[in-house]
Design an enzyme around this catalytic site. Structure first.
Site, PDB file in Angstrom:
ATOM      1  N   HIS A   1     -31.520  21.290   8.749  1.00 53.10           N
ATOM      2  CA  HIS A   1     -30.638  21.457   8.234  1.00 53.10           C
ATOM      3  C   HIS A   1     -30.248  22.661   7.128  1.00 53.10           C
ATOM      4  O   HIS A   1     -30.913  21.903   5.814  1.00 53.10           O
ATOM      5  CB  HIS A   1     -29.403  20.950   8.996  1.00 53.10           C
TER       6      HIS A   1
ATOM      7  N   LYS B   1     -24.840  21.785   5.147  1.00 55.77           N
ATOM      8  CA  LYS B   1     -24.168  20.779   5.995  1.00 55.77           C
ATOM      9  C   LYS B   1     -23.982  19.385   5.501  1.00 55.77           C
ATOM     10  O   LYS B   1     -24.229  18.645   4.998  1.00 55.77           O
ATOM     11  CB  LYS B   1     -25.348  20.747   7.053  1.00 55.77           C
TER      12      LYS B   1
ATOM     13  N   THR C   1     -26.353  16.689  16.788  1.00 56.91           N
ATOM     14  CA  THR C   1     -27.434  17.299  18.276  1.00 56.91           C
ATOM     15  C   THR C   1     -28.553  15.689  18.335  1.00 56.91           C
ATOM     16  O   THR C   1     -28.966  15.791  18.858  1.00 56.91           O
ATOM     17  CB  THR C   1     -27.509  18.547  17.569  1.00 56.91           C
TER      18      THR C   1
END
Ligand SMILES: NC(=O)C1=CN([C@@H]2O[C@H](COP(=O)(O)OP(=O)(O)OC[C@H]3O[C@@H](n4cnc5c(N)ncnc54)[C@H](O)[C@@H]3O)[C@@H](O)[C@H]2O)C=CC1
Ligand SMILES: O=C(O)C1=N[C@H](C(=O)O)C[C@H](O)C1
Length: 264
Positions: free
Chosen positions: A156, A160, A167
């Site tokens: 990511h 983040k 997920t």
């Protein structure tokens, strides 16, 4: 008649895409855009902030408008506020925020007793399909001679705040349930020794502006399966969340997931 929706976290990376794509959907009417009062763009038009021009909805903490569903892409404190807003408004809740503490998760489950809640760490169609594929693989490999080692790698953007991704954790949970795995580790260092079979490991990469990528590895002796699902922008999540809002509006109270929304 268009579904009236509210967006919580409307000035965020995801919130802006929800405003842009929701405004372009004739079956949706964005009537409220909630934001943290300390946000530098608080009080501005949500459409202007999203880069699509004015939509005559300002970034606010309150609204007099009625809405059938509220979509939350915010932070844990924002998610808490979104649950309260949804229950007070007797509106459906689409919960997308990750990194929630157990107390927040319990509040969402409690709310699902009185309102419809769609709760998913990823609203992406391909991610939820890949989860189904991983469950099939896990079931098939759970007793394979020599064993199957499962590792979850996620990538990511540098901004983040939670890790590993919600997920990734859900991938691990679904696979562990199928394979009877009960031990989970996050990275490795020092001399942990040979890898036990009863283990799923998570590895989080944070670089650049990656909108989200997950690779699930089933490592056997002599052969390996790797499944990768990656987003090239955030619209897959926003599209899924808007679909979830349409699905949930008017539903009976209960806890729903993206399989219910997508018919998977
Ligand atoms: N389920 C899914 O499909 C996806 C989930 N996410 C999750 O959504 C969350 C948000 O992600 P981003 O948009 O990238 O973050 P972001 O940091 O860009 O946006 C969060 C927004 O929430 C606002 N906020 C903070 N407190 C608030 C409050 N009390 N009330 C209303 N708004 C508040 C912030 O001011 C900010 O604008 C993260 O937890 C992320 O993991 C992100 C993408 C997809
Ligand atoms: O923070 C993000 O960007 C994302 N977060 C979600 C997660 O934590 O699973 C979903 C997606 O991967 C993007």
């Amino acid at each position: 008649m268009a579904t009236r929706i509210a967006i919580n976290g409307a000035a965020g990376r995801m919130g802006q895409r929800l405003v842009a794509l929701g405004s372009a959907d004739k079956d949706l009417d964005i009537v409220a855009c909630f934001e943290y009062s300390g946000h530098p763009k608080f009080g501005q038009d949500a459409g202007t902030v999203a880069g699509i021009g004015e939509i005559d909805v300002t970034l606010a903490e309150e609204t007099a408008a009625e809405y059938a569903a509220i979509i939350d892409f915010s932070v844990p404190a924002g998610a808490h506020a979104a649950v309260e807003r949804a229950v007070n408004a007797k509106a459906a809740l689409v919960m997308a925020t990750t990194g929630l503490e157990e107390e927040h998760q319990a509040k969402i489950r409690e709310a699902a007793q009185v309102i419809p809640v769609v709760w998913a760490p990823s609203m992406s169609t391909t991610v939820n399909l890949t989860m189904k594929l991983c469950e099939i693989a896990a079931e098939a490999l759970k007793d394979i001679p020599g064993g199957a080692d499962v590792e979850v790698l996620e990538r990511h953007h540098r901004f983040k705040e939670d890790s590993p991704s919600g997920t990734a954790l859900r991938f691990g949970e679904l696979i562990a349930n199928k394979m009877g795995i009960t031990n989970f580790v996050h990275g490795r260092e020092g001399r942990p020794g040979a890898r036990p079979h009863n283990e799923i490991a998570y590895h989080a990469i944070r670089t650049g502006d990656n909108p989200g990528e997950h690779t699930i590895i089933f490592g056997l002796l002599g052969e390996t399966i790797e499944m990768t699902v990656r987003a090239s922008n955030r619209d897959c999540y926003a599209t899924g969340a808007l679909q979830a809002a349409k699905f949930a509006a008017g539903k009976k109270p209960g806890l729903y997931n993206m399989n219910d929304v997508l018919g998977l």
